[in-house]
Write a protein that holds these residues in place. Structure first.
Motif, mmCIF file in Angstrom:
data_model
loop_
_atom_site.group_PDB
_atom_site.id
_atom_site.type_symbol
_atom_site.label_atom_id
_atom_site.label_comp_id
_atom_site.label_asym_id
_atom_site.label_seq_id
_atom_site.Cartn_x
_atom_site.Cartn_y
_atom_site.Cartn_z
ATOM 1 N N GLY A 55 79.119 23.895 73.060
ATOM 2 C CA GLY A 55 77.724 23.532 73.064
ATOM 3 C C GLY A 55 77.004 22.549 73.678
ATOM 4 O O GLY A 55 76.120 22.303 74.638
ATOM 5 N N VAL A 56 77.894 21.299 73.279
ATOM 6 C CA VAL A 56 77.510 19.950 73.698
ATOM 7 C C VAL A 56 77.649 20.013 75.118
ATOM 8 O O VAL A 56 76.637 19.504 76.020
ATOM 9 N N LEU A 57 78.681 20.316 75.869
ATOM 10 C CA LEU A 57 79.078 20.465 77.077
ATOM 11 C C LEU A 57 78.037 21.484 77.864
ATOM 12 O O LEU A 57 77.343 20.997 79.192
ATOM 13 N N LEU A 58 77.497 22.516 77.364
ATOM 14 C CA LEU A 58 76.733 23.278 78.083
ATOM 15 C C LEU A 58 75.558 22.680 78.130
ATOM 16 O O LEU A 58 74.550 22.844 79.047
ATOM 17 N N ALA A 59 74.917 22.235 76.967
ATOM 18 C CA ALA A 59 73.662 21.461 76.857
ATOM 19 C C ALA A 59 73.433 20.359 77.836
ATOM 20 O O ALA A 59 72.510 20.180 78.694
ATOM 21 N N THR A 60 74.451 19.471 77.956
ATOM 22 C CA THR A 60 74.315 18.388 78.887
ATOM 23 C C THR A 60 74.246 18.921 80.375
ATOM 24 O O THR A 60 73.876 18.378 81.120
ATOM 25 N N ALA A 61 75.031 20.003 80.655
ATOM 26 C CA ALA A 61 75.042 20.532 81.897
ATOM 27 C C ALA A 61 73.825 21.243 82.142
ATOM 28 O O ALA A 61 73.338 21.006 83.547
ATOM 29 N N TRP A 62 73.161 21.698 81.256
ATOM 30 C CA TRP A 62 71.846 22.478 81.480
ATOM 31 C C TRP A 62 70.871 21.351 81.657
ATOM 32 O O TRP A 62 69.731 21.612 82.447
ATOM 33 N N GLY A 64 71.253 18.447 82.925
ATOM 34 C CA GLY A 64 71.404 17.918 84.149
ATOM 35 C C GLY A 64 72.148 16.288 83.774
ATOM 36 O O GLY A 64 72.127 15.648 84.930
ATOM 37 N N VAL A 65 72.476 16.178 82.661
ATOM 38 C CA VAL A 65 73.155 14.993 82.358
ATOM 39 C C VAL A 65 74.541 14.848 82.803
ATOM 40 O O VAL A 65 75.095 13.981 83.432
ATOM 41 N N ALA A 71 82.171 13.313 85.473
ATOM 42 C CA ALA A 71 81.073 12.498 84.463
ATOM 43 C C ALA A 71 81.790 12.533 83.054
ATOM 44 O O ALA A 71 81.332 11.638 82.366
ATOM 45 N N LEU A 72 83.007 13.373 82.635
ATOM 46 C CA LEU A 72 83.280 13.280 81.556
ATOM 47 C C LEU A 72 84.109 11.882 81.262
ATOM 48 O O LEU A 72 84.393 11.150 80.434
#
Length: 74
Positions: A55-62, A64-65, A71-72
């Motif tokens: 969820g955190v990865l999807l939220a940051t991708a959504w 634009g972070v 980036a990881l």
């Protein structure tokens, strides 16, 4: 000075090996006092942690972070 350091490190290694051997960490299989079983709650925790990570990865991708796998690391 280098020889003294070598002697000290060898002696320390011998003491460590004797301490581990006396605690049962030698070559023979170790006995356990109380075996730990993996139960359903453990698997549930693994699922929740992986879900939150996803969820955190999807939220940051959504948002634009997150800009690619690089980036990881950076």
């Amino acid at each position: 000075m280098v020889f003294t350091l070598l002697v000290v490190s060898v002696r320390r290694g011998e003491r460590m090996a004797q301490a581990l051997e006396s605690r049962g960490l030698g070559l023979t299989p170790r006995s356990t006092w109380r075996p730990v079983r993996v139960v359903a709650a453990d698997w549930l925790l693994v699922g929740v942690v992986l879900g939150v990570l996803g969820g955190v990865l999807l939220a940051t991708a959504w948002l634009g972070v997150l800009r690619g796998p690089g980036a990881l690391v950076a």
